[in-house]
Design a protein around this motif. Sequence first.
Motif, mmCIF file in Angstrom:
data_model
loop_
_atom_site.group_PDB
_atom_site.id
_atom_site.type_symbol
_atom_site.label_atom_id
_atom_site.label_comp_id
_atom_site.label_asym_id
_atom_site.label_seq_id
_atom_site.Cartn_x
_atom_site.Cartn_y
_atom_site.Cartn_z
ATOM 1 N N ASN A 62 52.354 6.904 -15.602
ATOM 2 C CA ASN A 62 51.165 7.027 -14.750
ATOM 3 C C ASN A 62 49.885 6.926 -15.582
ATOM 4 O OD1 ASN A 62 52.504 7.496 -12.185
ATOM 5 N ND2 ASN A 62 53.092 9.488 -13.016
ATOM 6 N N GLY A 63 49.939 6.018 -16.565
ATOM 7 C CA GLY A 63 48.820 5.907 -17.499
ATOM 8 C C GLY A 63 47.504 5.567 -16.838
ATOM 9 N N HIS A 64 47.532 4.707 -15.844
ATOM 10 C CA HIS A 64 46.297 4.307 -15.183
ATOM 11 C C HIS A 64 45.645 5.482 -14.462
ATOM 12 C CE1 HIS A 64 43.489 1.827 -12.872
ATOM 13 N NE2 HIS A 64 43.857 2.518 -11.813
ATOM 14 N N SER A 65 46.406 6.196 -13.665
ATOM 15 C CA SER A 65 45.832 7.302 -12.896
ATOM 16 C C SER A 65 45.396 8.445 -13.812
ATOM 17 C CB SER A 65 46.830 7.806 -11.853
ATOM 18 O OG SER A 65 48.014 8.273 -12.460
ATOM 19 N N ARG A 66 46.130 8.676 -14.887
ATOM 20 C CA ARG A 66 45.730 9.741 -15.807
ATOM 21 C C ARG A 66 44.452 9.366 -16.552
ATOM 22 N NH1 ARG A 66 50.936 12.553 -18.709
ATOM 23 N NH2 ARG A 66 52.076 13.109 -16.816
ATOM 24 N N ALA A 67 44.365 8.126 -16.989
ATOM 25 C CA ALA A 67 43.147 7.682 -17.667
ATOM 26 C C ALA A 67 41.948 7.775 -16.727
ATOM 27 C CB ALA A 67 43.323 6.252 -18.174
ATOM 28 N N GLU A 68 42.151 7.456 -15.454
ATOM 29 C CA GLU A 68 41.082 7.578 -14.472
ATOM 30 C C GLU A 68 40.594 9.028 -14.395
ATOM 31 O OE1 GLU A 68 40.305 5.887 -10.024
ATOM 32 O OE2 GLU A 68 42.249 6.855 -10.372
ATOM 33 N N GLY A 69 41.530 9.966 -14.342
ATOM 34 C CA GLY A 69 41.160 11.371 -14.276
ATOM 35 C C GLY A 69 40.495 11.865 -15.546
ATOM 36 N N MET A 70 40.965 11.407 -16.711
ATOM 37 C CA MET A 70 40.370 11.854 -17.966
ATOM 38 C C MET A 70 38.964 11.305 -18.147
ATOM 39 S SD MET A 70 42.425 13.987 -19.087
ATOM 40 C CE MET A 70 41.480 14.340 -20.577
ATOM 41 N N LYS A 71 38.725 10.096 -17.697
ATOM 42 C CA LYS A 71 37.361 9.554 -17.780
ATOM 43 C C LYS A 71 36.410 10.330 -16.876
ATOM 44 C CE LYS A 71 38.805 5.214 -17.365
ATOM 45 N NZ LYS A 71 38.793 3.733 -17.263
ATOM 46 N N GLN A 72 36.894 10.753 -15.725
ATOM 47 C CA GLN A 72 36.077 11.607 -14.869
ATOM 48 C C GLN A 72 35.780 12.935 -15.567
ATOM 49 O OE1 GLN A 72 38.343 11.978 -11.244
ATOM 50 N NE2 GLN A 72 37.871 9.897 -10.560
ATOM 51 N N THR A 73 36.721 13.397 -16.382
ATOM 52 C CA THR A 73 36.552 14.662 -17.093
ATOM 53 C C THR A 73 35.506 14.575 -18.189
ATOM 54 O OG1 THR A 73 38.836 15.363 -16.660
ATOM 55 C CG2 THR A 73 37.737 16.373 -18.545
ATOM 56 N N ILE A 74 35.466 13.463 -18.931
ATOM 57 C CA ILE A 74 34.602 13.392 -20.111
ATOM 58 C C ILE A 74 33.266 12.691 -19.882
ATOM 59 C CG2 ILE A 74 36.650 13.401 -21.592
ATOM 60 C CD1 ILE A 74 35.926 10.443 -22.292
ATOM 61 N N ASP A 75 33.169 11.813 -18.895
ATOM 62 C CA ASP A 75 31.991 10.960 -18.757
ATOM 63 C C ASP A 75 30.701 11.760 -18.562
ATOM 64 O OD1 ASP A 75 30.630 8.465 -18.534
ATOM 65 O OD2 ASP A 75 30.655 8.656 -16.344
ATOM 66 N N GLY A 76 30.705 12.663 -17.606
ATOM 67 C CA GLY A 76 29.519 13.468 -17.340
ATOM 68 C C GLY A 76 29.164 14.413 -18.470
ATOM 69 N N PRO A 77 30.104 15.229 -18.945
ATOM 70 C CA PRO A 77 29.781 16.168 -20.028
ATOM 71 C C PRO A 77 29.306 15.495 -21.310
ATOM 72 C CG PRO A 77 31.829 16.794 -18.962
ATOM 73 C CD PRO A 77 31.446 15.465 -18.394
ATOM 74 N N LEU A 78 29.948 14.398 -21.689
ATOM 75 C CA LEU A 78 29.535 13.688 -22.902
ATOM 76 C C LEU A 78 28.088 13.219 -22.789
ATOM 77 C CD1 LEU A 78 29.829 12.081 -25.546
ATOM 78 C CD2 LEU A 78 30.956 10.280 -24.223
ATOM 79 N N SER A 79 27.770 12.531 -21.714
ATOM 80 C CA SER A 79 26.420 12.003 -21.563
ATOM 81 C C SER A 79 25.390 13.120 -21.433
ATOM 82 C CB SER A 79 26.348 11.076 -20.344
ATOM 83 O OG SER A 79 26.737 11.744 -19.158
ATOM 84 N N GLN A 80 25.736 14.185 -20.705
ATOM 85 C CA GLN A 80 24.789 15.278 -20.522
ATOM 86 C C GLN A 80 24.539 16.022 -21.826
ATOM 87 O OE1 GLN A 80 23.288 15.549 -17.516
ATOM 88 N NE2 GLN A 80 21.853 16.893 -18.584
ATOM 89 N N LEU A 81 25.570 16.179 -22.636
ATOM 90 C CA LEU A 81 25.408 16.837 -23.935
ATOM 91 C C LEU A 81 24.411 16.068 -24.799
ATOM 92 C CD1 LEU A 81 26.248 18.886 -26.128
ATOM 93 C CD2 LEU A 81 28.140 17.335 -26.704
ATOM 94 N N ILE A 82 24.571 14.763 -24.865
ATOM 95 C CA ILE A 82 23.662 13.958 -25.691
ATOM 96 C C ILE A 82 22.234 14.035 -25.154
ATOM 97 C CG2 ILE A 82 23.162 11.641 -26.523
ATOM 98 C CD1 ILE A 82 25.708 13.022 -27.678
ATOM 99 N N LEU A 83 22.078 13.940 -23.843
ATOM 100 C CA LEU A 83 20.738 13.988 -23.247
ATOM 101 C C LEU A 83 20.093 15.355 -23.439
ATOM 102 C CD1 LEU A 83 21.405 12.048 -19.917
ATOM 103 C CD2 LEU A 83 20.159 11.222 -21.933
ATOM 104 N N ASP A 84 20.874 16.418 -23.298
ATOM 105 C CA ASP A 84 20.320 17.767 -23.478
ATOM 106 C C ASP A 84 19.913 18.008 -24.927
ATOM 107 O OD1 ASP A 84 20.496 18.410 -20.851
ATOM 108 O OD2 ASP A 84 22.027 19.963 -21.070
ATOM 109 N N LEU A 85 20.747 17.581 -25.869
ATOM 110 C CA LEU A 85 20.389 17.744 -27.284
ATOM 111 C C LEU A 85 19.124 16.957 -27.604
ATOM 112 C CD1 LEU A 85 23.920 17.455 -28.961
ATOM 113 C CD2 LEU A 85 22.510 19.525 -28.807
ATOM 114 N N GLU A 86 19.027 15.771 -27.053
ATOM 115 C CA GLU A 86 17.847 14.935 -27.273
ATOM 116 C C GLU A 86 16.601 15.595 -26.693
ATOM 117 O OE1 GLU A 86 17.304 10.238 -26.887
ATOM 118 O OE2 GLU A 86 17.417 11.232 -24.929
#
Length: 464
Positions: free
Chosen positions: A309-333
């Motif tokens: 189920n690699g496709h569906s798991r990757a979809e879920g993991m990208k939902q997990t990291i996309d927002g926090p990663l980008s927000q962390l960089i923007l907040d630090l900036e």
Amino acid sequence: MVNRRDWLKAATLAAFAQGEAKLIAAPPVAAKADSMILLWMAGGMAQTETFDPKLYTPFQPGLRSEKVLSTFPSIPTVLDGVRLSQGLERTAKILDRGVLLRSHRVGDLGFILHSRHQYHWHTGYEPPQSVAVPHMGSFISRTLGPKNPDIPAFIDIGQNLEIGGESDSLKAFHTAGFLGGEHSPFFITDPKDAVASTRPSEFLGMSRFENRYKFYKELVAKSPLQQNGGAFQKESLARSFENSHRLLTSPAAKAFDLSLEKPEVAAKYGDTRFGQGCLLARRLVEAGARFIEVTTEYIPFRFWDTHENGHSRAEGMKQTIDGPLSQLILDLEERGLLDRTLVVLATEFGRDMMMEGKPGQLVKNQVTVPDVMTEPKHYGMHRHFTEASSVLLFGGGVAKGKVYGETAPERPCRIVKDPVTITDLHATIYSLMGIAPDTAYEVEKRPVYATKDGKGKVVTGLLA
């Protein structure tokens, strides 16, 4: 959450493992970063499903597995001509703040086990080793010292070490090794409950805690273990107790309390353990932490460990990291912290549908992939691929808006330009933190270096 008793036990074992490690002087390096956040994609993040997309082939019954390179279409980014995998839309908007490394090559360790490759990445040394090699965070903690003496210099967020299977192997690199207990990681399994790590339990109360703290100090002072370990280990363990005790009474402990964050800001990080871990990491950097690791957590056959189920798991993991990663960089900036905070996102190896290992270095297959797909669970990146993986670097002296390295557009998607090994990536990281790659500690009458044998070379193409 790893409780205080377990943390003290781990610190005790590490502290009494070996005698004092003496720092061997190395030429000074001008630091570009004061703090580091490692975002660890535990389990083997598929590069072709995230930061290095290839030709997209939609699923249909009867599709030949060998035809599949990526199971998501690609999307544009803020950088002209650079594309990411669908599901990383927010990350695509911040690529101009950092470097996308697409040519990271990990080690050849034989039969591939997650814990062995995670050990190699986090310490810079292939297991097993004759000495207890410290985690990168411990090496940085010992060499640079704390930024704020009331905040643990090395904080590890999100990994439960009692998972069975490879649990003992994971514990092997979550230590300070020969550097002593005071540089061990301060564990927080669930960031939502991080504040509990800075308070005695309601059952115990402060009075009983103070009595136990006094008892622990007396126990260490009288322990026969000091006859084997020497004065250094005893003193290091005592300092780890003092550091933990000081945090309990320090105003800096408020950094661990996520309830103090504005709700509208906290919501931008999402309600997942990883998302709240990124929020906690930002608060800890503000409070003066030196090194923080936030992991998506390694649990066999879950999260990034996409054996089916690699496709569906990757979809879920990208939902997990996309927002926090980008927000962390923007907040630090926004807070003026990004220029002095090095943020690195990495994983232990990449993935490929058909190949276990890499071209010319194949190993035993651990997953059976049918030649022809008949159901969606076959669709995705299943096997461990050690030839190429992707790394993101932001802040702390790295270049902005750059892609470094290249992999082939067709299977086996091997590196075709500018390979970067773990040793050289570590040399770059340590150099940005102000530590020379050949910095060493003398252990059992031999040097142990920051990078393997002190031979790591800074990848100047990753720097500003």
